[in-house]
Design an enzyme around this catalytic site. Sequence first.
Site, PDB file in Angstrom:
ATOM      1  N   ASP B 101       0.749  -1.130  -0.174  1.00 54.37           N
ATOM      2  CA  ASP B 101       0.105   0.053   0.167  1.00 54.37           C
ATOM      3  C   ASP B 101       0.824   1.123  -0.103  1.00 54.37           C
ATOM      4  O   ASP B 101       1.364   1.806   0.978  1.00 54.37           O
ATOM      5  CB  ASP B 101      -0.878   0.089   1.186  1.00 54.37           C
ATOM      6  CG  ASP B 101      -2.061   1.097   1.167  1.00 54.37           C
ATOM      7  OD1 ASP B 101      -2.107   1.650   0.198  1.00 54.37           O
ATOM      8  OD2 ASP B 101      -2.821   1.120   2.130  1.00 54.37           O
ATOM      9  N   ALA B 102       1.084   1.821  -1.177  1.00 53.01           N
ATOM     10  CA  ALA B 102       2.139   2.830  -1.386  1.00 53.01           C
ATOM     11  C   ALA B 102       1.706   4.086  -2.099  1.00 53.01           C
ATOM     12  O   ALA B 102       2.171   4.930  -1.945  1.00 53.01           O
ATOM     13  CB  ALA B 102       3.263   2.411  -2.090  1.00 53.01           C
ATOM     14  N   LYS B 103       0.333   3.961  -2.773  1.00 53.19           N
ATOM     15  CA  LYS B 103      -0.279   4.943  -3.365  1.00 53.19           C
ATOM     16  C   LYS B 103       0.603   5.776  -4.242  1.00 53.19           C
ATOM     17  O   LYS B 103       0.438   6.992  -4.349  1.00 53.19           O
ATOM     18  CB  LYS B 103      -1.096   5.875  -2.418  1.00 53.19           C
ATOM     19  CG  LYS B 103      -2.185   5.066  -1.450  1.00 53.19           C
ATOM     20  CD  LYS B 103      -2.997   5.914  -0.530  1.00 53.19           C
ATOM     21  CE  LYS B 103      -4.207   5.012   0.084  1.00 53.19           C
ATOM     22  NZ  LYS B 103      -3.562   4.022   0.906  1.00 53.19           N
ATOM     23  N   ARG B 104       1.439   5.141  -4.999  1.00 53.72           N
ATOM     24  CA  ARG B 104       2.505   5.957  -5.739  1.00 53.72           C
ATOM     25  C   ARG B 104       1.760   6.623  -7.030  1.00 53.72           C
ATOM     26  O   ARG B 104       0.944   6.000  -7.518  1.00 53.72           O
ATOM     27  CB  ARG B 104       3.442   4.645  -6.340  1.00 53.72           C
ATOM     28  CG  ARG B 104       4.378   4.141  -5.060  1.00 53.72           C
ATOM     29  CD  ARG B 104       5.060   5.395  -4.397  1.00 53.72           C
ATOM     30  NE  ARG B 104       6.072   4.855  -3.179  1.00 53.72           N
ATOM     31  CZ  ARG B 104       5.796   5.066  -2.120  1.00 53.72           C
ATOM     32  NH1 ARG B 104       4.789   5.528  -1.657  1.00 53.72           N
ATOM     33  NH2 ARG B 104       6.746   4.682  -1.177  1.00 53.72           N
ATOM     34  N   THR B 138      -0.987  -0.506  -4.571  1.00 58.31           N
ATOM     35  CA  THR B 138      -2.152   0.684  -4.531  1.00 58.31           C
ATOM     36  C   THR B 138      -1.437   1.972  -5.411  1.00 58.31           C
ATOM     37  O   THR B 138      -0.407   2.138  -5.237  1.00 58.31           O
ATOM     38  CB  THR B 138      -2.682   1.163  -3.387  1.00 58.31           C
ATOM     39  OG1 THR B 138      -1.710   1.818  -2.458  1.00 58.31           O
ATOM     40  CG2 THR B 138      -3.354  -0.112  -2.410  1.00 58.31           C
TER      41      THR B 138
END
Lengths: 307, 307
Positions: B101-104, B138
């Site tokens: 979950d890194a929302k890159r 993510t």
Amino acid sequence: MELAIDALISKIEELDNPTCVGLDTCIEYLPQKWQEKCGNFEDAGRYIRDFNLGIIDAVAGIVPCVKVQIACYEMYGAEGMRAFADTISYARQKGLIAIADAKRNDIGGTARCYSAAFLGRAKLYGKELPTFESDFLTVNAYLGSDGVKPFLEDVGRYNKGIFILVKTSNPASGELQDRKLEDGRTLFEAVGDYVMEWGKPFMGKYGYSSVGAVVGCTHREQAESLRKRLRGLFFLIPGYGAQGGKAEDIAVCFDELGRGGIVNSSRAILTAHKNRFAGMGFDEAAREAALLMKEDLTRAIRGKANG
Amino acid sequence: MELAIDALISKIEELDNPTCVGLDTCIEYLPQKWQEKCGNFEDAGRYIRDFNLGIIDAVAGIVPCVKVQIACYEMYGAEGMRAFADTISYARQKGLIAIADAKRNDIGGTARCYSAAFLGRAKLYGKELPTFESDFLTVNAYLGSDGVKPFLEDVGRYNKGIFILVKTSNPASGELQDRKLEDGRTLFEAVGDYVMEWGKPFMGKYGYSSVGAVVGCTHREQAESLRKRLRGLFFLIPGYGAQGGKAEDIAVCFDELGRGGIVNSSRAILTAHKNRFAGMGFDEAAREAALLMKEDLTRAIRGKANG
């Protein structure tokens, strides 16, 4: 203590140079002999670090600022992140202002961890320590104000700055950002208006806030209208050079005093030793390219300020 | 080779459990004696890692999946990132599916580096190696399709998956995401529609794509309407428990066969040894909490599927 944005603008004025060297250091940018040594993450981290330190030494005293693109380092795991940390820390030691380009975003509690990593302090048992301490961090605001608040708190507490993505430089940025809302604004204008609000408590002596906006120069008309709309927001401006932005496009991002933004260039500086200044050392070539960039941009911005 | 989404759904069916343990491991979650040893980044990394490995051992065979929130690790620098890497890798070794979950998010060339770090391979001299190899990542799509494309390429090339932020679980998510566009859709619907398009080439045998959506369960009506709108998009569902989402809210995210999403819970599982199951070891407590969560959710989802 001087606000982060005032320190940045003062440094730009001192060097008469509103540009920023982007350390998006890929191994392909390294001198061939160094590249060949990058056979594992540890060596990749080490040579990327050494390259960056050479670039920083070469451009210190010419450019006020570096922007370090964390994706290039994260790719090499913990070893890459060590190179990222060393780069940021060396740049600041040399008097350069350091922007961590990480476009971080999450819900409040998690954003607090990101903010701790780049702007604040990481929590340990009974104490707090800085991690990748930077002067500015880029932030993506898709989650809304409670996701931005932890960064704003650290901007206040540790005298830092952030740049929030408003209108990005990539070709497809319009797919979402240019959408018209019911109220007639585009999405990027709505984001910009939020950033104006968020920035108000952090206004500095030059009339700009430590909470600024990322506005690409590859969409000239939009950049021009944003400069008028978002008074008091300092722009971090990507897109110059390899992405197609020209000095004339960039001039529209600046105010009548020639202030209001900092222009990033990565590839043209880092790969100057392979292109325009082939034959020179990578550091010397970067220095020459940085001087050319300064000249190109200050001429265009001054032309506008006088025109 | 099985598509990433098929592997996830098969695992959910096998364990009859559409839940995911969120390893958002803060040092405050560790047993008091371990916390006290976290006086520097190296020790923080080590004890967080050991805690995670204990949790993974305890929940393997009960939950199909872990979601590792990178912000909690990045805060501790290179040492934290090593703990992140070890956590992801141990979870996969134990047969769990791992979501980073890194929302890159970034422009294409840079997004390629992020994608290499989590889904693909990092470029070294003459070879390529995985870094933080995960099953899913993510992604934040504010930059538009050219910023998402590198991730999609690796989804195809390495048989991975991504979850794109559509409607997040935080209270202020509506500030931008709920804005009505000129065409009558909300912004989150417009993003969801893009995700549908991007996901089409990666449809699996259960009728869901390896390109899914993050849809929080804290905004029930919106989640319900998204479930109807975004047929074929698998949902990663945050917001259950500490953020206020209840099992009944979550049931609306599932289809008539009780499929279509995976629900994350972090705090209730990781801190069970300090709350609901105080007195037990952290791992045993996590196992009990994971079993309760399974029961709570499967009852609600089955109730809906049968109702």
